[in-house]
Design an enzyme around this catalytic site. Structure first.
Site, PDB file in Angstrom:
ATOM      1  N   CYS A  73       0.832  -1.210   0.000  1.00  0.00           N
ATOM      2  CA  CYS A  73       0.000   0.000   0.000  1.00  0.00           C
ATOM      3  C   CYS A  73       0.864   1.258   0.000  1.00  0.00           C
ATOM      4  O   CYS A  73       1.928   1.289   0.618  1.00  0.00           O
ATOM      5  CB  CYS A  73      -0.870   0.049   1.244  1.00  0.00           C
ATOM      6  SG  CYS A  73      -1.924  -1.381   1.420  1.00  0.00           S
ATOM      7  N   HIS A 118      20.853 -34.173  -9.673  1.00  0.00           N
ATOM      8  CA  HIS A 118      20.111 -34.863  -8.616  1.00  0.00           C
ATOM      9  C   HIS A 118      18.619 -34.537  -8.668  1.00  0.00           C
ATOM     10  O   HIS A 118      17.930 -34.676  -7.668  1.00  0.00           O
ATOM     11  CB  HIS A 118      20.683 -34.493  -7.243  1.00  0.00           C
ATOM     12  CG  HIS A 118      22.123 -34.859  -7.097  1.00  0.00           C
ATOM     13  ND1 HIS A 118      22.554 -36.163  -7.026  1.00  0.00           N
ATOM     14  CD2 HIS A 118      23.240 -34.097  -7.042  1.00  0.00           C
ATOM     15  CE1 HIS A 118      23.880 -36.184  -6.925  1.00  0.00           C
ATOM     16  NE2 HIS A 118      24.315 -34.934  -6.939  1.00  0.00           N
ATOM     17  N   GLU A 129      19.495 -15.102  -9.507  1.00  0.00           N
ATOM     18  CA  GLU A 129      18.962 -13.767  -9.800  1.00  0.00           C
ATOM     19  C   GLU A 129      18.366 -13.729 -11.213  1.00  0.00           C
ATOM     20  O   GLU A 129      17.301 -13.137 -11.438  1.00  0.00           O
ATOM     21  CB  GLU A 129      20.080 -12.725  -9.620  1.00  0.00           C
ATOM     22  CG  GLU A 129      19.677 -11.290  -9.890  1.00  0.00           C
ATOM     23  CD  GLU A 129      18.482 -10.788  -9.087  1.00  0.00           C
ATOM     24  OE1 GLU A 129      18.066 -11.434  -8.121  1.00  0.00           O
ATOM     25  OE2 GLU A 129      17.940  -9.744  -9.477  1.00  0.00           O
ATOM     26  N   LYS A 184      14.429 -12.892 -12.008  1.00  0.00           N
ATOM     27  CA  LYS A 184      14.007 -11.796 -12.895  1.00  0.00           C
ATOM     28  C   LYS A 184      13.001 -12.309 -13.923  1.00  0.00           C
ATOM     29  O   LYS A 184      11.988 -11.671 -14.195  1.00  0.00           O
ATOM     30  CB  LYS A 184      15.212 -11.184 -13.637  1.00  0.00           C
ATOM     31  CG  LYS A 184      16.124 -10.329 -12.829  1.00  0.00           C
ATOM     32  CD  LYS A 184      15.624  -8.936 -12.531  1.00  0.00           C
ATOM     33  CE  LYS A 184      14.955  -8.754 -11.219  1.00  0.00           C
ATOM     34  NZ  LYS A 184      15.544  -8.951  -9.983  1.00  0.00           N
ATOM     35  N   ASN A 208      -1.375   1.771   5.759  1.00  0.00           N
ATOM     36  CA  ASN A 208      -0.519   0.732   5.186  1.00  0.00           C
ATOM     37  C   ASN A 208      -0.057  -0.141   6.342  1.00  0.00           C
ATOM     38  O   ASN A 208       0.472   0.377   7.320  1.00  0.00           O
ATOM     39  CB  ASN A 208       0.690   1.379   4.485  1.00  0.00           C
ATOM     40  CG  ASN A 208       1.720   0.356   4.058  1.00  0.00           C
ATOM     41  OD1 ASN A 208       1.426  -0.837   3.936  1.00  0.00           O
ATOM     42  ND2 ASN A 208       2.944   0.813   3.815  1.00  0.00           N
ATOM     43  N   GLY A 209      -0.296  -1.445   6.256  1.00  0.00           N
ATOM     44  CA  GLY A 209       0.127  -2.330   7.336  1.00  0.00           C
ATOM     45  C   GLY A 209      -0.985  -3.287   7.702  1.00  0.00           C
ATOM     46  O   GLY A 209      -1.927  -3.480   6.931  1.00  0.00           O
ATOM     47  N   GLU A 215       9.660 -13.000 -12.244  1.00  0.00           N
ATOM     48  CA  GLU A 215       9.001 -11.787 -11.772  1.00  0.00           C
ATOM     49  C   GLU A 215       8.339 -11.009 -12.892  1.00  0.00           C
ATOM     50  O   GLU A 215       7.200 -10.577 -12.739  1.00  0.00           O
ATOM     51  CB  GLU A 215      10.039 -10.836 -11.141  1.00  0.00           C
ATOM     52  CG  GLU A 215      10.464 -11.165  -9.752  1.00  0.00           C
ATOM     53  CD  GLU A 215      11.469 -10.137  -9.236  1.00  0.00           C
ATOM     54  OE1 GLU A 215      11.275  -9.638  -8.133  1.00  0.00           O
ATOM     55  OE2 GLU A 215      12.463  -9.835  -9.932  1.00  0.00           O
ATOM     56  N   ARG A 220       4.992   0.607  -6.239  1.00  0.00           N
ATOM     57  CA  ARG A 220       5.035  -0.237  -5.039  1.00  0.00           C
ATOM     58  C   ARG A 220       4.147  -1.476  -5.185  1.00  0.00           C
ATOM     59  O   ARG A 220       4.254  -2.417  -4.409  1.00  0.00           O
ATOM     60  CB  ARG A 220       4.571   0.569  -3.817  1.00  0.00           C
ATOM     61  CG  ARG A 220       5.499   1.713  -3.459  1.00  0.00           C
ATOM     62  CD  ARG A 220       4.879   2.602  -2.416  1.00  0.00           C
ATOM     63  NE  ARG A 220       4.697   1.921  -1.156  1.00  0.00           N
ATOM     64  CZ  ARG A 220       5.610   1.873  -0.185  1.00  0.00           C
ATOM     65  NH1 ARG A 220       6.775   2.457  -0.358  1.00  0.00           N
ATOM     66  NH2 ARG A 220       5.366   1.248   0.934  1.00  0.00           N
ATOM     67  N   LYS A 275       7.111  -3.494  -4.646  1.00  0.00           N
ATOM     68  CA  LYS A 275       8.509  -3.079  -4.579  1.00  0.00           C
ATOM     69  C   LYS A 275       9.064  -3.287  -3.177  1.00  0.00           C
ATOM     70  O   LYS A 275      10.175  -3.734  -2.989  1.00  0.00           O
ATOM     71  CB  LYS A 275       8.603  -1.601  -4.977  1.00  0.00           C
ATOM     72  CG  LYS A 275      10.013  -1.030  -4.956  1.00  0.00           C
ATOM     73  CD  LYS A 275      10.818  -1.584  -6.088  1.00  0.00           C
ATOM     74  CE  LYS A 275      12.244  -1.091  -6.112  1.00  0.00           C
ATOM     75  NZ  LYS A 275      13.102  -2.038  -6.861  1.00  0.00           N
ATOM     76  N   TRP A 322      -2.843  -2.639  -1.676  1.00  0.00           N
ATOM     77  CA  TRP A 322      -2.366  -3.985  -2.050  1.00  0.00           C
ATOM     78  C   TRP A 322      -3.066  -4.923  -1.081  1.00  0.00           C
ATOM     79  O   TRP A 322      -2.766  -4.923   0.117  1.00  0.00           O
ATOM     80  CB  TRP A 322      -0.851  -4.025  -1.893  1.00  0.00           C
ATOM     81  CG  TRP A 322      -0.167  -5.247  -2.424  1.00  0.00           C
ATOM     82  CD1 TRP A 322       0.261  -5.452  -3.707  1.00  0.00           C
ATOM     83  CD2 TRP A 322       0.202  -6.415  -1.685  1.00  0.00           C
ATOM     84  NE1 TRP A 322       0.862  -6.669  -3.804  1.00  0.00           N
ATOM     85  CE2 TRP A 322       0.851  -7.293  -2.580  1.00  0.00           C
ATOM     86  CE3 TRP A 322       0.063  -6.819  -0.363  1.00  0.00           C
ATOM     87  CZ2 TRP A 322       1.342  -8.525  -2.204  1.00  0.00           C
ATOM     88  CZ3 TRP A 322       0.559  -8.060   0.022  1.00  0.00           C
ATOM     89  CH2 TRP A 322       1.189  -8.899  -0.903  1.00  0.00           C
TER      90      TRP A 322
END
Ligand code: G6P
Length: 606
Positions: A2, A502, A479, A483, A101-102, A486, A28, A601, A75
């Site tokens: 948020c 394996h 990484e 990417k 927010n929270g 995402e 965000r 974000k 969010w």
């Protein structure tokens, strides 16, 4: 997560500015948005599910009257994305509006109690706040500040809040506990927001609230106090070094591409960091009995690479643990001989802050690497190294990853110097080579971007990818895989190449794409064996290799060549093609890489 905004202006309507600030918080991650203002003793509100642009086209967010207002991008946590659940939320009398927010942890109990006298319309935890404040004001006839303070003393959880009340129309009351919030100071206008980039076009003078503090903001006056108690706190004004242009696309179609291209600059800035802070951190690590590196997401991959650098260059024994698993993995292991090296670009990731708080409460020293001055992590730390990447807006971290790597490289070299693991001329040579990395990145982008785009376009329709590396390149592979997941929503897994036999090798069938990260380091010979294993099963091999590595070129279907990079620093340059690959795969598939679905974000919930 948020995003929140509040503005109180002496003369001008605030809704167009709140709208603009909300757009700057879009990165965000969010699913709904809204604005509320005060005008002629009433709350005016527009909110809905969807993107700000769509909501604006439908409702015209600039046409709310009034010089005081609040805005929010939501969010979803409690309740589906919907108009009803979108913020702001109001009380029964429609006189108090709140953005939050929270997460309010005891909201069910409070809702049950308040539900006897108040009507709730949404499923959110936030809605208890306006009703609680309403009840306190009705009972005690106190002002908004006092009522908010009393309400917050009943609330448990994480929050950044902004509240407005029609009876006190030129005032914002804000509070913070565990979620980020900054106050911005203007001329005859004051602001608050979840982060600094939201405010950059309006002011670069900010005041940072600490957890457990609340503030009353009026155009020409800000007073801060603690939530539990009557302690007044002197506001400290801080000048932000970032410019508004830094948070704009600057001619690029997406922030992600701009930020990939900005990496040489970000790296140069970070390589020039004050040597004193590097030295202080290296000394703390050297004096520690145990060192844990902890971080989340991309920062976690930097931490993993850091572990290899610290061991290779400076013989430091450290363990890298993803933040969300930190507490469980280190129960009974943290004491005052322990140092935590916490890495977080935002400095606000709840998992990482939680790990740090846990370690701190057990006596550990905290050293952090972050990109945001004054962020929560820096305030919890004994020492903080600030990377110099400028604001990063793309949700998928790119430039902050390589500056974190560079910081870890500088710390490793300094430690090697302190303990005498490398001699003076060896250290000098490594430092010289590190200083060459911005130039190598520049060359790589210039020479290889169109080839990478072509390869990405050609493979953008694949369903699965495997990314393999050995040693420090495991972190690079992880990484690259992250990417791709995402931003292009392609399933991919990263493995240490040796471990692939394996399990992951069972997936291979003709044409399965496998990306190898193969710098010419001590793992080179072994990884050739792993390439052969994949080739034998007719996988399509794509490699990131030294530009002179003809052996890898021969074995691979596609190779992206990287100019010679000193081996312990290879993730800094070898990750570049992987970032570009993910970017172009995403755009080919028609996705916006700056705002990947479901991601945020800065993840401020556990
Ligand atoms: C989120 C972001 C990632 C980021 C991670 C850690 O998941 O989407 O890009 O790597 O948080 O963020 P931090 O700010 O702690 O580095």
């Amino acid at each position: 997560m948020c995003g929140i905004v509040g503005i109180v202006d002496k003369d001008h309507p605030v809704s167009p500015i709140i709208h603009e600030a909300l757009q700057r918080l879009e990165y965000r991650g969010y699913d709904s948005a809204g604005i509320a203002t005060i005008y002629q003793n009433a709350i005016f509100m527009k909110k809905d599910k969807g993107k700000i642009k769509e909501i604006h086209e439908k409702l015209d967010l600039d046409k709310l009257p009034g010089t005081t207002g609040i805005g929010h991008t939501r969010w979803a946590t409690h309740g589906l994305p919907s108009r009803i659940n979108a913020h702001p939320h109001v009380d029964c009398t429609n006189k108090i509006a709140v953005v939050h927010n929270g997460i309010i942890e005891n909201f069910l109990d409070l809702r049950e109690e308040l539900g006897k006298r108040h009507t709730f319309v949404s499923e959110t935890d936030t809605e208890i706040i306006p009703h609680l404040i309403e009840e306190i004001i009705t009972k005690t006839k106190c002002d908004l500040r006092t009522a908010t303070k009393r309400a917050l003393q009943k609330i448990r959880g994480n929050y950044a809040l902004v509240i407005i009340y029609v009876k006190e129309p030129h005032k914002l009351v804000v509070a913070r506990n565990g979620s980020p919030l900054v106050i911005g100071i203007g001329e005859k206008v004051d602001y608050c927001a979840s982060d600094i980039p939201a405010l950059l076009p309006f002011t670069r003078k900010v005041v940072l609230l600490n957890d457990g503090e609340m503030a009353t903001i009026q155009c020409d006056e800000i007073s801060i106090e603690t939530i539990n108690g009557a302690v007044a706190v002197e506001p400290k004004i801080f000048d932000v070094p970032w410019t508004p242009e830094m948070a704009q696309k600057g001619g690029y179609p997406h922030f992600m591409l701009k930020e990939i291209h900005e990496q040489p600059h970000a790296l140069n800035g970070t390589l020039m960091i004050r040597p004193e802070i590097i030295d202080q951190i290296a000394k703390v690590l050297n004096d520690s009995e145990k060192v844990y590196i902890t971080a989340a997401g991309t920062s976690n991959h930097a931490g993993l690479a850091g572990k290899y650098m610290l061991s290779k260059l400076s013989a430091l024994r450290s363990q890298a643990i993803t933040s969300s698993e930190f507490q469980e993995s280190t129960v009974n292991l943290i004491d005052d001989g322990t140092t935590i090296l916490a890495i977080s670009q935002s400095g606000e990731t709840a998992d990482t802050l939680n790990a740090v708080k846990f370690a701190k409460s057990n006596g550990a020293r905290i050293v952090s690497i972050t990109n945001v001055m004054g962020s929560t992590i820096s305030r919890l730390s004994d020492l903080t190294l600030y990377t110099q990447a400028g604001p990063e807006i793309g949700v998928a971290a790119t430039k902050t990853f390589i500056v974190q790597l560079a910081s870890l490289a500088l710390i490793s070299l300094q430690l090697a110097d302190i303990i005498g693991k490398l001699n003076g001329s060896e250290i000098e040579q490594f430092r010289e080579e590190l200083l060459q990395t911005p130039r190598i990145i520049e060359k790589t982008i210039k020479k290889q971007e169109s080839l990478i785009r072509d390869i990405a376009y050609e493979h953008a329709n694949k369903q699965n990818f495997l990314f393999l590396g050995r040693g420090i390149s495991t972190a690079t592979a992880m990484e690259g895989s992250l990417k791709l997941k995402e931003v292009a929503y392609i399933h991919s897994e990263a493995y240490p190449a040796g471990e692939s036999k394996h399990g992951a090798i069972a997936l291979i069938e003709p044409g399965f794409p496998v990306v190898f990260v193969t710098p010419p380091d001590e793992t080179h010979e072994k990884i050739i064996g792993n390439i052969m294993e994949m080739k034998a099963r007719e996988a399509t091999i794509m490699s990131i290799a030294d530009e002179q590595d003809y052996e890898i070129q021969k074995l691979s279907d596609k190779t992206i060549g990287i100019p010679q990079t000193p081996t312990p620093f290879s993730p800094i340059t070898y990750v570049i093609p992987l970032q570009l690959f993910a970017y172009y795969a995403a755009t080919k598939r028609g996705y916006d890489p700056d705002k990947p679905r479901n991601l945020a974000k800065s993840v401020t919930v556990l």
